[in-house]
Design a protein around this motif. Structure first.
Motif: not given
Ligand code: NAX
Length: 326
Positions: A11, A14-16, A42, A87-88, A108, A112, A129, A131, A155, A187
């Motif tokens: 990911g 993405g923003q994280i 990604d 993260v993704g 996914i 992985q 990370v 969800n 996490m 979480h």
């Molecule tokens: P974004 O939507 O900004 O970024 C996600 C990125 O992952 C995108 O670039 C997307 O193309 C990529 N992606 C999707 N499927 C993929 C795959 N199969 N392989 C590789 N990359 C893939 O989301 P973002 O805000 O960065 O959040 C990412 C994840 O963290 C979400 O699932 C979110 O729910 C989760 N979180 C978990 C937290 C925790 O405490 N465990 C807290 C923060 C966050 O909400």
């Protein structure tokens, strides 16, 4: 100088990812004397965006950044990985049911997990990370039978840090003086942030706060709903604080938590009545590259109820994806 360690981040566009990669390259994850190679995974449609992030990483001229891999193939991204931060994930789309979300992510994290199984270092440390983080970590672990179960974690650290900060402000004490906080379970808003054992300078913080109604009616629900409050305020979900928590989690796991309790989602060993294998948030102390569960804690009736609530939710998620794990 040291051999670079290989850190894979999924990911990455993405923003994280955007909040995380620069800190890893700066040495916040593995130490200021440890070079890193970043492997960025990604989806195919995000490859251009990842290349843009790489250009910015280059423009920081980080002395510790030894190289990059950019790919949409998990087997390339995870090759010889020392650390993998997953993260993704598939976000919930409009009209998507919980079961659909679970199975899209199961797919996914099966792929992985298998890739990690096949190509990562045998000593790899994996943090999920994305969800639903606990269940995704469980699926990855089950898909990687040749790696030790202890390699996989989910996490809870963002919840842990949120709880620490709220306690510090309620008791009017510095965050750094707070010890022995635990966040139990999934979480999700069912998690149980538990300060019954928490101390400040050797004194129980519960006796300083002395407000059980605040614990039940304010503290626990606010920690649980903090993510939603941030979306409401920012229009986007937590990113910098999530990245910070991921750094804290992995750094402590690799370099040690200096005797402090931290919360990690780890496969249960059957203790505390949590069935073996369930990816459950518990307090741990990290040392020498390993975590050790804090043992011998007891639960009052309220805590037993809270643990049951979050365990039931996790067992429900596990049942919903069981047929996908072959
Ligand atoms: P974004 O939507 O900004 O970024 C996600 C990125 O992952 C995108 O670039 C997307 O193309 C990529 N992606 C999707 N499927 C993929 C795959 N199969 N392989 C590789 N990359 C893939 O989301 P973002 O805000 O960065 O959040 C990412 C994840 O963290 C979400 O699932 C979110 O729910 C989760 N979180 C978990 C937290 C925790 O405490 N465990 C807290 C923060 C966050 O909400």
């Amino acid at each position: 100088s040291k051999t670079p360690m290989r850190v894979a981040v999924t990911g990455a566009a993405g923003q994280i990812g955007y909040a995380l990669l620069f800190r890893i390259a700066n040495g916040d994850l593995l130490g200021k004397d440890q070079p890193v190679h970043l492997s960025l995974l990604d989806l195919p449609q995000a490859q251009n965006a990842v290349r843009g992030v790489v250009m910015e990483l280059e423009d920081c001229a980080f002395p510790l950044l030894a190289g990059f891999t950019v790919t949409d193939d998990p087997k390339v991204a995870f090759k010889d990985a020392d650390v993998a931060i997953l993260v993704g994930a598939r976000p919930r789309g409009p009209g998507m049911e919980r079961a659909d979300l679970l199975s899209a992510n199961a797919e996914i994290f099966t792929v992985q997990g298998r890739a990690l199984n096949d190509v990562a270092k045998r000593s790899v440390k994996v943090l999920v990370v994305g969800n639903p983080a606990n269940t995704n970590a469980y699926i990855a672990m089950k898909s990687a039978p040749d790696l030790p179960a202890e390699a996989f974690s989910a996490m809870l650290r963002l919840d842990h840090n949120r709880a620490l900060s709220m306690l510090a402000s309620k008791a009017n004490v510095p965050v750094a003086d707070i010890e022995k906080l635990a966040v139990w379970g999934n979480h999700s808003p069912t998690m149980y942030p538990d300060y019954r054992e928490t101390t400040v300078g050797g004194k129980k913080i519960a006796s300083l706060i002395n407000d059980e109604a605040w614990n039940r009616e304010t503290f626990i629900p606010q920690v649980g709903k903090r993510g939603a409050a941030i979306i409401e305020a920012r229009g986007l979900s937590s990113a910098a604080s999530a990245a910070n928590a991921a750094i804290d989690h992995v750094r402590d796991w690799v370099l040690g938590s200096n005797g402090k309790w931290v919360s990690m989602g780890i496969p249960s060993d059957g203790s505390y009545g949590i069935p073996e294998g369930v990816m459950f948030g518990v307090p741990v102390i990290c040392e020498g590259g390993h975590y050790k569960r804090v043992e011998g804690l007891s639960f009052d009736d309220f805590s037993k109820e809270r643990i049951k609530l979050t365990l039931d939710e996790l067992e429900g998620e596990r049942a919903a994806i069981a047929h996908l794990l072959k």
